[in-house]
Design an enzyme around this catalytic site. Structure first.
Site, PDB file in Angstrom:
ATOM      1  N   ASP A  15       0.836  -1.191   0.000  1.00 54.28           N
ATOM      2  CA  ASP A  15       0.000   0.000   0.000  1.00 54.28           C
ATOM      3  C   ASP A  15       0.875   1.246   0.000  1.00 54.28           C
ATOM      4  O   ASP A  15       1.970   1.226  -0.565  1.00 54.28           O
ATOM      5  CB  ASP A  15      -0.927  -0.036   1.229  1.00 54.28           C
ATOM      6  CG  ASP A  15      -2.294   0.578   0.959  1.00 54.28           C
ATOM      7  OD1 ASP A  15      -2.364   1.811   0.798  1.00 54.28           O
ATOM      8  OD2 ASP A  15      -3.287  -0.173   0.901  1.00 54.28           O
TER       9      ASP A  15
ATOM     10  N   ASP B 238      10.524  -0.464   0.830  1.00 54.52           N
ATOM     11  CA  ASP B 238       9.846   0.620   0.120  1.00 54.52           C
ATOM     12  C   ASP B 238      10.249   0.529  -1.345  1.00 54.52           C
ATOM     13  O   ASP B 238      11.364   0.877  -1.721  1.00 54.52           O
ATOM     14  CB  ASP B 238      10.255   1.973   0.707  1.00 54.52           C
ATOM     15  CG  ASP B 238       9.504   3.147   0.101  1.00 54.52           C
ATOM     16  OD1 ASP B 238       9.054   3.033  -1.063  1.00 54.52           O
ATOM     17  OD2 ASP B 238       9.370   4.182   0.771  1.00 54.52           O
TER      18      ASP B 238
ATOM     19  N   ASP C 233      10.554   4.333  -3.101  1.00 56.05           N
ATOM     20  CA  ASP C 233      11.791   5.083  -2.882  1.00 56.05           C
ATOM     21  C   ASP C 233      13.031   4.207  -2.926  1.00 56.05           C
ATOM     22  O   ASP C 233      14.149   4.706  -2.768  1.00 56.05           O
ATOM     23  CB  ASP C 233      11.726   5.798  -1.527  1.00 56.05           C
ATOM     24  CG  ASP C 233      10.756   6.964  -1.537  1.00 56.05           C
ATOM     25  OD1 ASP C 233      10.370   7.401  -2.639  1.00 56.05           O
ATOM     26  OD2 ASP C 233      10.355   7.413  -0.446  1.00 56.05           O
TER      27      ASP C 233
ATOM     28  N   ASP D 284      14.171   1.928  -0.762  1.00 56.23           N
ATOM     29  CA  ASP D 284      14.916   1.805   0.481  1.00 56.23           C
ATOM     30  C   ASP D 284      14.175   0.816   1.380  1.00 56.23           C
ATOM     31  O   ASP D 284      13.248   0.136   0.936  1.00 56.23           O
ATOM     32  CB  ASP D 284      15.115   3.168   1.164  1.00 56.23           C
ATOM     33  CG  ASP D 284      13.803   3.874   1.494  1.00 56.23           C
ATOM     34  OD1 ASP D 284      12.817   3.181   1.837  1.00 56.23           O
ATOM     35  OD2 ASP D 284      13.739   5.109   1.410  1.00 56.23           O
TER      36      ASP D 284
ATOM     37  N   GLN E 148       7.620   3.936   5.061  1.00 58.86           N
ATOM     38  CA  GLN E 148       6.852   4.868   5.876  1.00 58.86           C
ATOM     39  C   GLN E 148       5.717   5.481   5.060  1.00 58.86           C
ATOM     40  O   GLN E 148       5.899   5.856   3.899  1.00 58.86           O
ATOM     41  CB  GLN E 148       7.764   5.983   6.396  1.00 58.86           C
ATOM     42  CG  GLN E 148       7.073   7.054   7.197  1.00 58.86           C
ATOM     43  CD  GLN E 148       6.565   6.556   8.557  1.00 58.86           C
ATOM     44  OE1 GLN E 148       7.146   5.633   9.135  1.00 58.86           O
ATOM     45  NE2 GLN E 148       5.509   7.156   9.050  1.00 58.86           N
TER      46      GLN E 148
ATOM     47  N   HIS F 128      -3.697   5.928   3.900  1.00 62.37           N
ATOM     48  CA  HIS F 128      -4.451   4.780   3.400  1.00 62.37           C
ATOM     49  C   HIS F 128      -3.859   3.468   3.895  1.00 62.37           C
ATOM     50  O   HIS F 128      -4.558   2.610   4.447  1.00 62.37           O
ATOM     51  CB  HIS F 128      -4.471   4.822   1.871  1.00 62.37           C
ATOM     52  CG  HIS F 128      -5.342   3.799   1.222  1.00 62.37           C
ATOM     53  ND1 HIS F 128      -4.874   2.542   0.866  1.00 62.37           N
ATOM     54  CD2 HIS F 128      -6.643   3.824   0.857  1.00 62.37           C
ATOM     55  CE1 HIS F 128      -5.863   1.853   0.308  1.00 62.37           C
ATOM     56  NE2 HIS F 128      -6.946   2.607   0.292  1.00 62.37           N
TER      57      HIS F 128
ATOM     58  N   VAL G  69      -9.083  -7.433  13.699  1.00 58.20           N
ATOM     59  CA  VAL G  69      -9.655  -8.771  13.554  1.00 58.20           C
ATOM     60  C   VAL G  69      -8.710  -9.818  14.124  1.00 58.20           C
ATOM     61  O   VAL G  69      -9.129 -10.730  14.838  1.00 58.20           O
ATOM     62  CB  VAL G  69      -9.960  -9.074  12.072  1.00 58.20           C
ATOM     63  CG1 VAL G  69     -10.532 -10.483  11.914  1.00 58.20           C
ATOM     64  CG2 VAL G  69     -10.933  -8.053  11.512  1.00 58.20           C
TER      65      VAL G  69
ATOM     66  N   ALA H 232      -8.820  -8.182  -8.451  1.00 63.78           N
ATOM     67  CA  ALA H 232      -9.995  -8.836  -7.874  1.00 63.78           C
ATOM     68  C   ALA H 232     -10.865  -9.470  -8.950  1.00 63.78           C
ATOM     69  O   ALA H 232     -11.479 -10.514  -8.731  1.00 63.78           O
ATOM     70  CB  ALA H 232     -10.805  -7.821  -7.070  1.00 63.78           C
TER      71      ALA H 232
ATOM     72  N   SER I   4     -11.545  -0.795  -0.026  1.00 67.05           N
ATOM     73  CA  SER I   4     -10.192  -0.886   0.534  1.00 67.05           C
ATOM     74  C   SER I   4     -10.235  -1.223   2.016  1.00 67.05           C
ATOM     75  O   SER I   4      -9.309  -1.832   2.546  1.00 67.05           O
ATOM     76  CB  SER I   4      -9.441   0.429   0.350  1.00 67.05           C
ATOM     77  OG  SER I   4      -8.884   0.531  -0.916  1.00 67.05           O
TER      78      SER I   4
END
Length: 439
Positions: free
Chosen positions: A188, A210, A213, A215, A219, A231, A242, A323, A378
């Site tokens: 995400d 990541d 970027d 790396d 974050q 998000h 859950v 999906a 989402s």
């Protein structure tokens, strides 16, 4: 997707957009990052260097079933493999996305004072009171307490509708914690890695990455309330409500605006499968199928990983990719959204769904130690990902694939619910029912 952040005394809706919506790929350009090439069943006798030379691209990842290369726009094919059906060239840039979020007005924070959330007593949101929302009190929503019982959360109606409290109580009676020993990879916008919601719940740091970027610090960047910032933090947090015993593997594949490239997503799926993920959460989508990602998902499945993806928020029939390829034909799950009363959410796409879960106004963690409420498929998706993890820990223990099957087998048919008459046969097997699953 609706995004709400809370001042101390009010719940104020601040933004409206769709989650896991689609984006049309950009027009071809000359940059080497504009295209990717998928080579199916690459010749195992070729070294990585030979494979790159053979196809004229930069090798990014390789598995027995496919190899992914980045290729320049002007030299996509050579005469030697122009008719090779094992080679697929596709656009790369900004193919996947969640939508851009907009907001107006001043955004307040959930502060550090004392707030009565679930009753008349003094409650410390992050503090040491009887109940800590993220903390270490008797009941910790994401913390180390009894667990995220539906009766103790701001998502009470939604979690009650899927039988979460009863399921967690039964698993606790077995001396277990829902999701213990299970790793959920969250692909995400990244996570707010320092948020107390995630303390003790992240996978080892050598599994983080990541891909945006390039790396090892995935974050969730930017300012909350702009673009798609927050998000990934919310998505990750909801899966923990859950299955509070699960660990999260943070992999950043989307930028602050919620856009993502094919190469990053493909590599991240392979990375998650190779680094111990049991479940992959994809709260994102694309307008059309992408061979590279299809192959990466197939590879993850071959490693026993279940992929859970959001249906999309345009409200029409037909699902966002990937999906759209899941349906009821594999261990992967395509997730749509319903209200707590069981009516299909207006924004939720429908058709070849697998299951449904609540997706409206769900409260979860937000960057800078905040809390927020979002709406969209989402948000339904991590509830299902967390439910697969929960099913894996319920005695008898099951694999991720068997747990996904169990989740489908115990789902509640919502065809008879008022408002769903126009969607007969298009809402999958129904809403997840964790009470029935654990009975």
């Amino acid at each position: 997707m609706r995004l709400t952040r809370f001042p101390l005394s009010i719940f104020t809706a601040l933004a409206l957009a769709g989650c896991a919506a689609t984006t049309t790929p950009q027009a071809p350009g000359a940059s080497a990052s504009d295209y990717v090439m998928t080579v199916l069943t690459p010749d195992p006798s070729l070294s990585d260097a030979q494979l790159s030379a053979r196809y004229g691209g930069t090798l990014l990842t390789r598995t027995p079933n496919f190899a992914l290369l980045r290729v320049a726009g002007g030299t996509l094919r050579s005469a030697s493999f122009a008719n090779d059906l094992r080679v697929v060239v596709e656009p790369n840039k900004d193919v996947f996305s969640v939508p851009t979020f907009s907001s107006s007005g001043t955004v307040g924070l959930w502060g550090s004072g004392t707030v009565g959330l679930w009753g008349s007593g003094t409650v410390g949101l992050w503090g040491s009171g009887t109940v800590g929302l993220w903390g270490s009190g008797t009941v910790g929503l994401w913390g180390s307490g009894i667990g995220a019982s539906a009766a103790n959360t701001l998502n009470y109606a939604e979690y009650t509708s899927i039988g979460l409290g009863d399921a967690q109580t039964r698993i606790a009676a077995q001396g277990l914690t829902p999701g213990a020993g299970v790793t959920i990879a969250v692909l995400d916008t990244g996570l707010d890695l320092g948020h107390s919601a995630f303390a003790g719940h992240l996978s080892p740091t050598n599994t983080w990455k990541d891909f945006v970027d390039q790396d090892n610090l995935p974050q969730d960047q930017g300012t909350m309330g702009t673009g798609a910032v927050g998000h990934g933090t919310e998505v990750a947090g909801l899966s923990l409500t859950v299955s509070p015993g699960a660990h999260l593997m943070p992999l950043r594949v989307l930028d602050e605006q919620g856009r993502g490239d094919v190469d990053n997503l493909t590599q991240a799926i392979v990375w998650a499968a190779d680094h111990g993920a049991n479940i992959i959460n994809l709260s994102l989508g694309a307008a059309t199928a992408v061979e590279a990602v299809t192959q990466a998902i197939a590879y993850a499945n071959s490693r026993g990983v279940v992929v859970v993806a959001s249906a999309g928020n345009q409200g029409h029939e037909g699902l966002d990719y990937p999906a759209a390829e899941f349906g009821l034909t594999s261990s992967n799950l395509a997730v749509g959204s319903v209200t707590h009363a069981g009516t299909k959410s207006v924004f939720s796409q429908y058709g070849p769904l697998t299951v449904l879960a609540p997706g409206e106004g769900l409260v979860g963690p937000a960057p800078q130690g905040q809390a927020a409420a979002w709406s969209g498929t989402s948000m339904s998706t991590p509830l299902v990902a967390g439910s697969v993890a929960l099913a894996m820990t319920h005695v008898p223990a099951r694999s991720a694939a068997d747990s996904a099957d169990r989740l489908k087998a115990t789902a509640q048919d919502l065809g008879g619910v008022s408002g769903n008459a126009n969607y007969t046969g298009k809402l999958g097997v129904g809403r997840i029912d964790l009470d029935a699953l654990t009975r």
